[in-house]
Enzyme design. Structure first.
Site, PDB file in Angstrom:
ATOM      1  N   ASP A 162       0.849  -1.179   0.000  1.00 53.02           N
ATOM      2  CA  ASP A 162       0.000   0.000   0.000  1.00 53.02           C
ATOM      3  C   ASP A 162       0.894   1.240   0.000  1.00 53.02           C
ATOM      4  OD1 ASP A 162       0.901   0.231   2.592  1.00 53.02           O
ATOM      5  OD2 ASP A 162      -1.008  -0.258   3.525  1.00 53.02           O
ATOM      6  N   ASP A 169      -7.821  -7.630   0.172  1.00 53.91           N
ATOM      7  CA  ASP A 169      -6.889  -7.922   1.259  1.00 53.91           C
ATOM      8  C   ASP A 169      -7.588  -7.597   2.566  1.00 53.91           C
ATOM      9  OD1 ASP A 169      -6.472  -4.850   0.910  1.00 53.91           O
ATOM     10  OD2 ASP A 169      -5.575  -5.339   2.838  1.00 53.91           O
ATOM     11  N   CYS A 220     -12.383 -29.652   6.418  1.00 57.43           N
ATOM     12  CA  CYS A 220     -11.207 -28.844   6.105  1.00 57.43           C
ATOM     13  C   CYS A 220      -9.938 -29.705   6.123  1.00 57.43           C
ATOM     14  CB  CYS A 220     -11.086 -27.701   7.118  1.00 57.43           C
ATOM     15  SG  CYS A 220      -9.664 -26.633   6.833  1.00 57.43           S
ATOM     16  N   CYS A 276      -6.776 -28.425   6.383  1.00 56.33           N
ATOM     17  CA  CYS A 276      -5.619 -27.690   6.920  1.00 56.33           C
ATOM     18  C   CYS A 276      -5.020 -28.437   8.109  1.00 56.33           C
ATOM     19  CB  CYS A 276      -6.033 -26.273   7.330  1.00 56.33           C
ATOM     20  SG  CYS A 276      -6.722 -26.144   8.993  1.00 56.33           S
ATOM     21  N   CYS A 309      -7.221 -28.498  11.336  1.00 57.81           N
ATOM     22  CA  CYS A 309      -8.407 -29.363  11.359  1.00 57.81           C
ATOM     23  C   CYS A 309      -8.071 -30.842  11.223  1.00 57.81           C
ATOM     24  CB  CYS A 309      -9.385 -28.922  10.274  1.00 57.81           C
ATOM     25  SG  CYS A 309     -10.147 -27.319  10.645  1.00 57.81           S
ATOM     26  N   HIS A 317      -5.614 -22.030   9.796  1.00 55.54           N
ATOM     27  CA  HIS A 317      -6.945 -22.468   9.375  1.00 55.54           C
ATOM     28  C   HIS A 317      -7.701 -21.343   8.669  1.00 55.54           C
ATOM     29  CE1 HIS A 317     -10.977 -24.008   9.190  1.00 55.54           C
ATOM     30  NE2 HIS A 317     -11.355 -22.837   9.673  1.00 55.54           N
TER      31      HIS A 317
END
Lengths: 376, 376
Positions: B93, B267, B305, B307, B310, B336
């Site tokens: 930014d 974002d 999930c 990930c 999980c 996660h």
């Protein structure tokens, strides 16, 4: 020796030895350093990362886990291994040491100890029988006897009283542990810095018979010289065919000296705790990455290190994320420090196997004496 | 379009589109969600883990990095990618927004803004020219124009003044950016919730010509309805052949609504920040893992999930490590949440490619309306 649990010494060099502890959950290469996973986590590390550093076993703290989330809850959730997602061996301490160092208001009797939680002030009880029950609920692979480690400074009379109480508790621990195939029970030698008490403690433990023997009551502020003074004879008081575990040790030079004196296992919060405060350990000693000299240094903490911290990041980056209080600072430095400790243990094992420990230790001390690399 | 930088739309469904932004550091699949790496780290994540969630690009904050460790230091260390060990694209930014939201005592003139650091009170200056210089020193792949986002609440006159100042600064940013092959410069549309100002801003930016266009001045407290109200026409004011970036958005339902309205990039700190406070995001909405209902729950946060959080841990474990204030709580929940966000983006891209966005969005809202799984 418990069924499914074994120890073999594969090489000896002086008093030092290397070998393997066999458990149903895997082999522990000795001399072994055990990272500490106090509250069901090695702080700032995922379990896969702990394993990647080369750790074969980690330590869990009975005191912390019995208070939160409780041993009964962990048992209902499938045991500590499943709870914290670590499938290799776990050793749990008995809770006794941390009751003395962390808990509030304590009342010690022959039967056990009643204390208040440091978290919420609630009342709890530990005894040899309850400690064995908790460690069984956790599913610990190596269970420690419940003992009393007197707070320092202590008179010799006080140490003698605590040592003899610990021996009676060792028998009660043995009786309460019973027969648990694949799970080992270790006795804990006490006796402070008094050779006669150490001998008395070792004899009592050996008569009871354990799968391994810890040297307790050290690394509690007595200093390295006094600790090595005890270790010079302590290992010789214990059975040669069982693992010897020095509790709560230590700095890298403590570890090297302990291994030289016949110790097979150690644990310490130092590599993880000091990582969280910005200290990195290298073959050249301790580096404080918060120091301004690292602010623009493009070099890794240790050029020769293969850990993710050293292969991916500059000292300048570590300095920056420490100053910015970013979590990644704890993650990277803990990983590096545990990697360094495990690399040191592998070096010690290799040197013992090659009967080259003296040269290894000389080089270890020479590099440390040289100190950190000069500033850029 | 800058040399080595390109954008192609591969499918359109209603106002939504999917495509690819090509950069020398890799392709960004759109619609894209960019995790925020404020101070050269996505908090509580290693870069390899961020990449493993499916992130093609991350965002760095000019304001934070210029203050610490400084853009000049990062440049001397080889640029931001090397400094933070992330080799995929980075968008930075301009610093303008955070000067307004974080810095102390500010003085705004036509030339730029002088302000005091929130870290140590030191004085600093930003202008279009200095912002371009800093973002170049960082080595940013996608550079944002320096703009003024007025603090809310603001009168329409105040918004008009800031919008027109931002347009003059956009021209100065374009002039200062110059020709940097492989690096893109995005303009930022302002105009608050006033259609005429939005149109004026878009026309001015388009006349200057940029590699992409951001919709600024939203997600600053105006509410979802007002934001969608602007997005209903904002995308149509911008060139169809350039990426459209909605800054600072958002919650999962904000993202879905923005994509439906033609946004290609977003974002937000939400998935990482809320992970650190114990919030987990799932297809069934937001779950507060600090809540006592999870204390003994053996199920993962999200059964479906994939990930590491999980697949390796129960809700009971997450509850425990949150209560114990363990770093692993932030590590697992951030991982996660970023994984969930990237999975949502992949779902949106697939749905657009299949011209099935309406059904996808209906199911998205239906699952959220159903709420979290019942307690055990």
């Amino acid at each position: 020796m418990a069924t499914g649990f074994g120890f073999s010494v594969t090489a000896v060099d002086g008093q030092a030895r290397c070998g393997n502890i066999i458990t149903p959950r895997g082999t522990i290469r000795t001399p072994a350093f055990m990272p500490v996973g106090t509250a069901a986590t090695v702080k700032a590390m995922l379990p896969g990362s702990v394993a990647a550093t080369g750790a074969d076993i980690l330590l869990g703290n009975t005191y912390h886990l019995m208070l939160r989330p409780t041993a009964e809850r962990i048992a209902a959730l499938g045991g500590l291994h499943r709870f914290m997602n670590w499938d290799r061996p776990i050793l749990t301490d008995s809770g006794g040491f941390q009751v003395m160092s962390l808990a509030g208001l304590r009342k010690l009797t022959e039967e056990g100890v009643t204390f208040k939680s440091h978290i919420d002030g609630s009342s709890h009880h530990l005894s040899p029988e309850r400690s064995m029950e908790i460690q069984s609920l956790l599913g610990s692979d190596i269970v420690m006897c419940f003992d009393e480690c007197p707070a320092l400074p202590a008179t010799e009379d006080e140490v003698a009283r605590a040592t003899r109480l610990s021996m009676r508790w060792a028998q009660r621990s043995r009786d309460a542990f019973g027969d648990r195939p694949g799970h080992a029970l270790f006795g804990i030698m006490q006796g402070g810095v008094t050779p006669d008490l150490r001998a008395e403690s070792a004899a009592a433990l050996t008569a009871i018979g354990f799968d391994g023997y810890a040297v307790g009551g050290l690394a509690v502020g007595e200093g390295q010289q006094a600790m090595f003074g005890v270790l010079d004879y302590a290992a010789g008081l214990l059975p040669a065919d069982k693992p010897r575990y020095l509790m709560g040790v230590g700095k890298p030079d403590d570890i090297v000296g302990a291994v030289q004196r016949g110790i097979d296992m150690m644990d310490c919060v130092l590599p993880s705790r000091s990582g969280r405060t910005g200290q990195g350990w290298t073959p050249r000693g301790q580096v404080n990455l918060r120091n301004a000299r690292h602010q623009s240094d493009p070099r890794p903490l240790d050029e020769a290190c293969t850990c993710p911290c050293c292969t991916g990041y500059s000292r300048a980056y570590l300095h920056h994320v420490l100053r910015a209080k970013e979590i990644i600072a704890s993650m990277l430095l803990t990983w590096h420090n545990l990697h360094y400790y495990q690399t040191l243990m592998q070096g010690l094992r290799d040197a013992i196997a090659a009967r080259a420990l003296t040269g290894f230790v000389d080089q270890f001390h020479a590099l440390r004496a040289a100190g950190d690399i000069p500033a850029v």
